[in-house]
Design a protein around this motif. Structure first.
Motif, mmCIF file in Angstrom:
data_model
loop_
_atom_site.group_PDB
_atom_site.id
_atom_site.type_symbol
_atom_site.label_atom_id
_atom_site.label_comp_id
_atom_site.label_asym_id
_atom_site.label_seq_id
_atom_site.Cartn_x
_atom_site.Cartn_y
_atom_site.Cartn_z
ATOM 1 N N GLY A 1 5.083 9.488 -2.325
ATOM 2 C CA GLY A 1 6.419 9.498 -2.889
ATOM 3 C C GLY A 1 7.279 8.293 -2.549
ATOM 4 N N LYS A 2 6.727 7.296 -1.888
ATOM 5 C CA LYS A 2 7.473 6.092 -1.508
ATOM 6 C C LYS A 2 6.830 4.875 -2.163
ATOM 7 N N THR A 3 7.685 3.938 -2.576
ATOM 8 C CA THR A 3 7.166 2.708 -3.176
ATOM 9 C C THR A 3 7.004 1.640 -2.103
ATOM 10 N N HIS A 4 5.887 0.949 -2.201
ATOM 11 C CA HIS A 4 5.533 -0.101 -1.252
ATOM 12 C C HIS A 4 5.229 -1.366 -2.039
ATOM 13 N N VAL A 5 5.959 -2.435 -1.739
ATOM 14 C CA VAL A 5 5.752 -3.717 -2.392
ATOM 15 C C VAL A 5 5.203 -4.680 -1.353
ATOM 16 N N ILE A 6 4.117 -5.355 -1.708
ATOM 17 C CA ILE A 6 3.491 -6.307 -0.788
ATOM 18 C C ILE A 6 3.452 -7.665 -1.464
ATOM 19 N N PHE A 7 4.071 -8.652 -0.810
ATOM 20 C CA PHE A 7 4.073 -10.024 -1.306
ATOM 21 C C PHE A 7 3.158 -10.867 -0.430
ATOM 22 N N GLY A 8 2.388 -11.723 -1.063
ATOM 23 C CA GLY A 8 1.529 -12.624 -0.315
ATOM 24 C C GLY A 8 0.807 -13.572 -1.241
ATOM 25 N N PRO A 9 0.221 -14.603 -0.663
ATOM 26 C CA PRO A 9 -0.466 -15.603 -1.476
ATOM 27 C C PRO A 9 -1.760 -15.073 -2.089
ATOM 28 N N SER A 10 -2.250 -15.798 -3.067
ATOM 29 C CA SER A 10 -3.521 -15.474 -3.694
ATOM 30 C C SER A 10 -4.629 -15.474 -2.648
ATOM 31 N N ARG A 11 -5.580 -14.581 -2.822
ATOM 32 C CA ARG A 11 -6.754 -14.453 -1.946
ATOM 33 C C ARG A 11 -6.391 -14.018 -0.526
ATOM 34 N N SER A 12 -5.272 -13.301 -0.396
ATOM 35 C CA SER A 12 -4.870 -12.822 0.928
ATOM 36 C C SER A 12 -5.310 -11.387 1.194
ATOM 37 N N GLY A 13 -5.934 -10.738 0.203
ATOM 38 C CA GLY A 13 -6.434 -9.378 0.391
ATOM 39 C C GLY A 13 -5.628 -8.301 -0.311
ATOM 40 N N LYS A 14 -4.694 -8.685 -1.172
ATOM 41 C CA LYS A 14 -3.841 -7.703 -1.843
ATOM 42 C C LYS A 14 -4.652 -6.766 -2.749
ATOM 43 N N THR A 15 -5.523 -7.315 -3.565
ATOM 44 C CA THR A 15 -6.286 -6.478 -4.501
ATOM 45 C C THR A 15 -7.200 -5.521 -3.754
ATOM 46 N N THR A 16 -7.863 -5.989 -2.722
ATOM 47 C CA THR A 16 -8.726 -5.115 -1.928
ATOM 48 C C THR A 16 -7.911 -3.964 -1.357
ATOM 49 N N PHE A 17 -6.729 -4.276 -0.856
ATOM 50 C CA PHE A 17 -5.903 -3.212 -0.288
ATOM 51 C C PHE A 17 -5.401 -2.264 -1.368
ATOM 52 N N ILE A 18 -5.048 -2.785 -2.535
ATOM 53 C CA ILE A 18 -4.636 -1.924 -3.655
ATOM 54 C C ILE A 18 -5.735 -0.917 -3.970
ATOM 55 N N LEU A 19 -6.953 -1.399 -4.083
ATOM 56 C CA LEU A 19 -8.065 -0.512 -4.432
ATOM 57 C C LEU A 19 -8.279 0.531 -3.341
ATOM 58 N N SER A 20 -8.117 0.147 -2.091
ATOM 59 C CA SER A 20 -8.200 1.118 -0.984
ATOM 60 C C SER A 20 -7.104 2.167 -1.093
ATOM 61 N N MET A 21 -5.904 1.720 -1.458
ATOM 62 C CA MET A 21 -4.794 2.663 -1.623
ATOM 63 C C MET A 21 -5.063 3.635 -2.769
ATOM 64 N N LEU A 22 -5.607 3.125 -3.872
ATOM 65 C CA LEU A 22 -5.924 3.998 -4.999
ATOM 66 C C LEU A 22 -6.960 5.042 -4.595
ATOM 67 N N ASP A 23 -7.918 4.659 -3.782
ATOM 68 C CA ASP A 23 -8.918 5.599 -3.280
ATOM 69 C C ASP A 23 -8.292 6.692 -2.416
ATOM 70 N N LYS A 24 -7.131 6.413 -1.843
ATOM 71 C CA LYS A 24 -6.454 7.376 -0.966
ATOM 72 C C LYS A 24 -5.321 8.115 -1.687
ATOM 73 N N GLY A 25 -5.280 8.004 -3.021
ATOM 74 C CA GLY A 25 -4.322 8.783 -3.795
ATOM 75 C C GLY A 25 -3.072 8.074 -4.240
ATOM 76 N N ALA A 26 -2.945 6.788 -3.974
ATOM 77 C CA ALA A 26 -1.766 6.039 -4.429
ATOM 78 C C ALA A 26 -1.834 5.822 -5.936
ATOM 79 N N SER A 27 -0.700 5.523 -6.522
ATOM 80 C CA SER A 27 -0.632 5.117 -7.925
ATOM 81 C C SER A 27 -0.203 3.655 -7.961
#
Length: 185
Positions: free
Chosen positions: A7-33
């Motif tokens: 129920g909380k929004t989380h915004v992550i800013f960072g440079p390209s190739r810093s691991g954002k997409t990998t973490f997004i996919l991990s979050m989706l696996d744990k029920g995030a939207s």
């Protein structure tokens, strides 16, 4: 990138190739939207996040690239969904539509921003307004000249100050996202 989890929004800013997409996919696996991957769109009238559902580029340097759910999509996908292919480097990347993966979903409603994280080499303390503005101006594109005013409003609406994080430490990141025990004003 931005997601909604518990129920909380989380915004992550960072440079390209810093691991954002990998973490997004991990979050989706744990029920995030997913609200958006590469682009964070903020409505200037109320500083809400605007959903930006687009395909996510998953590289073969990402562990998720080889997981059965994505492998099946990749094998069935036409070559046109390949976003990068460099045989000499062994680099391959496919565009994956999040809603094509069972259990993964986009959020389609405008949402207020609860927490902002700035990618760093390690977990550190919260950041002040000036550091926040400098960090975002170094990598953001703003739609008009009121960007500093917009960033100040967003900063003031957060439930806690922005926090420097090492996004590659997934265990510590998930602990941080679930507990929300960040310093308060």
């Amino acid at each position: 990138m931005c997601t909604i989890l518990d129920g909380k929004t989380h915004v992550i800013f960072g440079p390209s190739r810093s691991g954002k997409t990998t973490f997004i996919l991990s979050m989706l696996d744990k029920g995030a939207s997913l609200i958006s991957d590469d682009i964070v769109a903020v409505r200037n009238s109320d500083w809400f996040l605007m959903p930006f559902p687009k395909a996510v580029a998953v590289r073969n340097t990402n562990d998720f690239y080889f997981q059965p759910q994505l492998n099946k999509l990749r094998m069935a996908a036409p070559e046109s969904l390949r976003s990068i292919y460099i045989p000499k480097l062994g680099l391959d990347s496919y565009l994956i539509h999040i809603d094509s993966v069972p259990g993964w979903r986009y959020s389609h409603d405008p949402l207020k921003i609860d927490y902002i994280y700035l990618i760093s080499d390690n977990f550190e303390s919260d950041v002040d307004l000036l550091t926040f503005i400098q960090y975002l101006l170094a990598q953001a594109t703003m739609s008009d000249s009121s960007y500093v005013t917009t960033l100040v409003h967003i900063f003031n609406l957060l439930q806690a100050p922005p926090f420097l994080v090492d996004i590659r430490n997934h265990e510590k990141m998930f602990q941080l996202l679930h507990t929300h025990h960040l310093p308060t004003y």
